[in-house]
Design a protein around this motif. Structure first.
Motif, PDB file in Angstrom:
ATOM      1  N   ARG A  10      46.380  -7.840  11.038  1.00  9.98           N
ATOM      2  CA  ARG A  10      46.430  -6.540  10.356  1.00  9.98           C
ATOM      3  C   ARG A  10      45.023  -6.002  10.114  1.00  9.98           C
ATOM      4  N   GLY A  11      44.847  -4.710  10.353  1.00 11.02           N
ATOM      5  CA  GLY A  11      43.531  -4.111  10.185  1.00 11.02           C
ATOM      6  C   GLY A  11      42.677  -4.180  11.436  1.00 11.02           C
ATOM      7  N   THR A  12      43.249  -4.664  12.536  1.00 12.84           N
ATOM      8  CA  THR A  12      42.516  -4.737  13.797  1.00 12.84           C
ATOM      9  C   THR A  12      42.182  -3.330  14.285  1.00 12.84           C
ATOM     10  N   ALA A  13      40.979  -3.157  14.811  1.00 14.30           N
ATOM     11  CA  ALA A  13      40.516  -1.838  15.243  1.00 14.30           C
ATOM     12  C   ALA A  13      39.998  -1.876  16.680  1.00 14.30           C
ATOM     13  N   PHE A  14      40.144  -0.759  17.362  1.00 10.12           N
ATOM     14  CA  PHE A  14      39.658  -0.634  18.732  1.00 10.12           C
ATOM     15  C   PHE A  14      38.134  -0.636  18.764  1.00 10.12           C
ATOM     16  N   VAL A  15      37.557  -1.325  19.761  1.00  3.99           N
ATOM     17  CA  VAL A  15      36.104  -1.381  19.909  1.00  3.99           C
ATOM     18  C   VAL A  15      35.647  -0.615  21.151  1.00  3.99           C
ATOM     19  N   THR A  16      36.161  -1.009  22.322  1.00  7.89           N
ATOM     20  CA  THR A  16      35.728  -0.362  23.554  1.00  7.89           C
ATOM     21  C   THR A  16      36.667  -0.689  24.701  1.00  7.89           C
ATOM     22  N   SER A  17      36.563   0.080  25.779  1.00  9.05           N
ATOM     23  CA  SER A  17      37.316  -0.170  27.001  1.00  9.05           C
ATOM     24  C   SER A  17      36.336  -0.403  28.142  1.00  9.05           C
ATOM     25  N   ILE A  18      36.702  -1.318  29.046  1.00  4.26           N
ATOM     26  CA  ILE A  18      35.835  -1.700  30.147  1.00  4.26           C
ATOM     27  C   ILE A  18      36.576  -1.521  31.460  1.00  4.26           C
ATOM     28  N   ALA A  19      35.928  -0.887  32.432  1.00  9.82           N
ATOM     29  CA  ALA A  19      36.546  -0.682  33.743  1.00  9.82           C
ATOM     30  C   ALA A  19      36.021  -1.664  34.782  1.00  9.82           C
ATOM     31  N   LYS A  20      34.794  -2.177  34.565  1.00  5.24           N
ATOM     32  CA  LYS A  20      34.178  -3.085  35.526  1.00  5.24           C
ATOM     33  C   LYS A  20      33.531  -4.261  34.789  1.00  5.24           C
ATOM     34  N   PRO A  21      33.438  -5.430  35.427  1.00  5.78           N
ATOM     35  CA  PRO A  21      32.822  -6.594  34.780  1.00  5.78           C
ATOM     36  C   PRO A  21      31.420  -6.310  34.252  1.00  5.78           C
ATOM     37  N   THR A  22      30.663  -5.463  34.942  1.00  3.28           N
ATOM     38  CA  THR A  22      29.302  -5.160  34.506  1.00  3.28           C
ATOM     39  C   THR A  22      29.275  -4.388  33.192  1.00  3.28           C
ATOM     40  N   GLY A  23      30.415  -3.849  32.788  1.00  7.06           N
ATOM     41  CA  GLY A  23      30.470  -3.093  31.546  1.00  7.06           C
ATOM     42  C   GLY A  23      30.765  -3.931  30.319  1.00  7.06           C
ATOM     43  N   LEU A  24      31.007  -5.219  30.492  1.00  5.87           N
ATOM     44  CA  LEU A  24      31.328  -6.077  29.351  1.00  5.87           C
ATOM     45  C   LEU A  24      30.147  -6.151  28.378  1.00  5.87           C
ATOM     46  N   PRO A  25      30.383  -5.915  27.098  1.00 10.00           N
ATOM     47  CA  PRO A  25      29.295  -6.001  26.122  1.00 10.00           C
ATOM     48  C   PRO A  25      29.008  -7.463  25.786  1.00 10.00           C
ATOM     49  N   PRO A  26      27.845  -7.740  25.212  1.00 10.00           N
ATOM     50  CA  PRO A  26      27.566  -9.111  24.753  1.00 10.00           C
ATOM     51  C   PRO A  26      28.627  -9.541  23.746  1.00 10.00           C
ATOM     52  N   ALA A  27      29.007 -10.793  23.788  1.00 14.02           N
ATOM     53  CA  ALA A  27      30.025 -11.299  22.863  1.00 14.02           C
ATOM     54  C   ALA A  27      29.517 -11.223  21.430  1.00 14.02           C
ATOM     55  N   ALA A  28      30.381 -10.772  20.522  1.00 18.60           N
ATOM     56  CA  ALA A  28      30.007 -10.662  19.113  1.00 18.60           C
ATOM     57  C   ALA A  28      30.786 -11.644  18.249  1.00 18.60           C
ATOM     58  N   GLY A  29      31.653 -12.449  18.879  1.00 18.70           N
ATOM     59  CA  GLY A  29      32.460 -13.419  18.151  1.00 18.70           C
ATOM     60  C   GLY A  29      33.468 -14.041  19.091  1.00 18.70           C
ATOM     61  N   PRO A  30      34.243 -15.001  18.598  1.00 18.47           N
ATOM     62  CA  PRO A  30      35.269 -15.633  19.439  1.00 18.47           C
ATOM     63  C   PRO A  30      36.273 -14.601  19.939  1.00 18.47           C
ATOM     64  N   GLU A  31      36.777 -14.810  21.161  1.00 15.56           N
ATOM     65  CA  GLU A  31      37.707 -13.862  21.761  1.00 15.56           C
ATOM     66  C   GLU A  31      38.975 -14.568  22.242  1.00 15.56           C
ATOM     67  N   VAL A  32      40.105 -13.908  22.035  1.00 11.83           N
ATOM     68  CA  VAL A  32      41.382 -14.363  22.565  1.00 11.83           C
ATOM     69  C   VAL A  32      41.900 -13.282  23.486  1.00 11.83           C
ATOM     70  N   ALA A  33      42.264 -13.658  24.713  1.00  8.71           N
ATOM     71  CA  ALA A  33      42.725 -12.669  25.696  1.00  8.71           C
ATOM     72  C   ALA A  33      44.244 -12.641  25.750  1.00  8.71           C
ATOM     73  N   PHE A  34      44.784 -11.438  25.924  1.00  4.97           N
ATOM     74  CA  PHE A  34      46.211 -11.239  26.147  1.00  4.97           C
ATOM     75  C   PHE A  34      46.394 -10.827  27.600  1.00  4.97           C
TER      76      PHE A  34
END
Length: 219
Positions: A10-34
């Motif tokens: 709850r309270g999750t917010a959108f950060v960004t959208s990526i179209a290409k691998p080169t657009g991935l931002p530096p990791a800012a914390g642990p990530e779980v993929a769906f």
């Protein structure tokens, strides 16, 4: 990791959208993929978990989610919604782009700590699902199978499907769990929160241990 009264997501917010691998931002914390096949109910599951109607895009046309979308939970952990895979009725160039984006993220993202694999409970463990699971297994990260649209099955059939999926996965020796889920009826939410919350808690504990070791002069 302690859940607040409103739940982990709850309270999750959108950060960004990526179209290409080169657009991935530096990791800012642990990530779980769906991840999941097109039209498996992935976007609906994310919306239900987070309590948003349109946080993740939902379309009646399979294959419409073409971007990698990143969301931030209140705890500072990140959810990553990957494009649906397996839908053939798109231009080949677009399909190759999706595959490349999914593969690059899943194989190379150091911040990734677990995978939520969404499957339609009426059609679980398709050849493409097996292919993804086997391909991802060498990373050694936990996978949680979300059998979505469970409300489309009778209670008995749903329970039997869950048992069959768990039985099929057990001999593989992977870190994999499975559950039933219904976005329509909001069933299974607490179970996902517990699984993913535990992944994040373990990741945070590992980070703290590494920091402590570094401060104490360890390698």
């Amino acid at each position: 990791m302690h859940l607040n009264n409103d739940g982990f997501f709850r309270g999750t917010a959108f950060v960004t959208s990526i179209a290409k691998p080169t657009g991935l931002p530096p990791a800012a914390g642990p990530e779980v993929a769906f991840v999941g096949r097109s039209n498996a109910g992935k976007s609906s599951a994310i919306n239900t978990l987070t309590g948003h109607k349109r946080l993740a895009y939902v379309s009646r046309t399979p294959g419409r989610t073409q971007l990698l979308n990143i969301f931030r939970t209140p705890a500072g952990c990140y959810l990553v919604d990957l494009p649906g895979f397996g839908y053939a009725k798109v231009p080949e160039a677009v399909r190759r782009q999706w595959v490349g984006l999914i593969e690059h993220y899943l194989m190379n993202r150091d911040a990734l700590i677990g995978l939520v694999h969404v499957m339609d409970a009426r059609h679980p463990l398709t050849p493409l699902d097996w292919q993804l699971l086997e391909w991802f297994a060498p990373r050694g990260l936990p996978v949680h199978v979300l059998l979505s649209k469970a409300d489309k099955l009778s209670r008995g059939k749903a329970a039997a499907t869950l048992a069959e999926v768990r039985r099929a996965l057990a001999p593989r020796g992977w870190q994999v769990s499975a559950q039933l889920f219904s976005a329509l009826q909001r069933t299974g939410v607490a179970e996902v929160e517990t699984v993913v919350g535990n992944w994040f808690a373990a990741a945070q504990q590992h980070t703290l241990a590494v920091v402590a070791s570094t401060e104490n002069g360890g390698c």
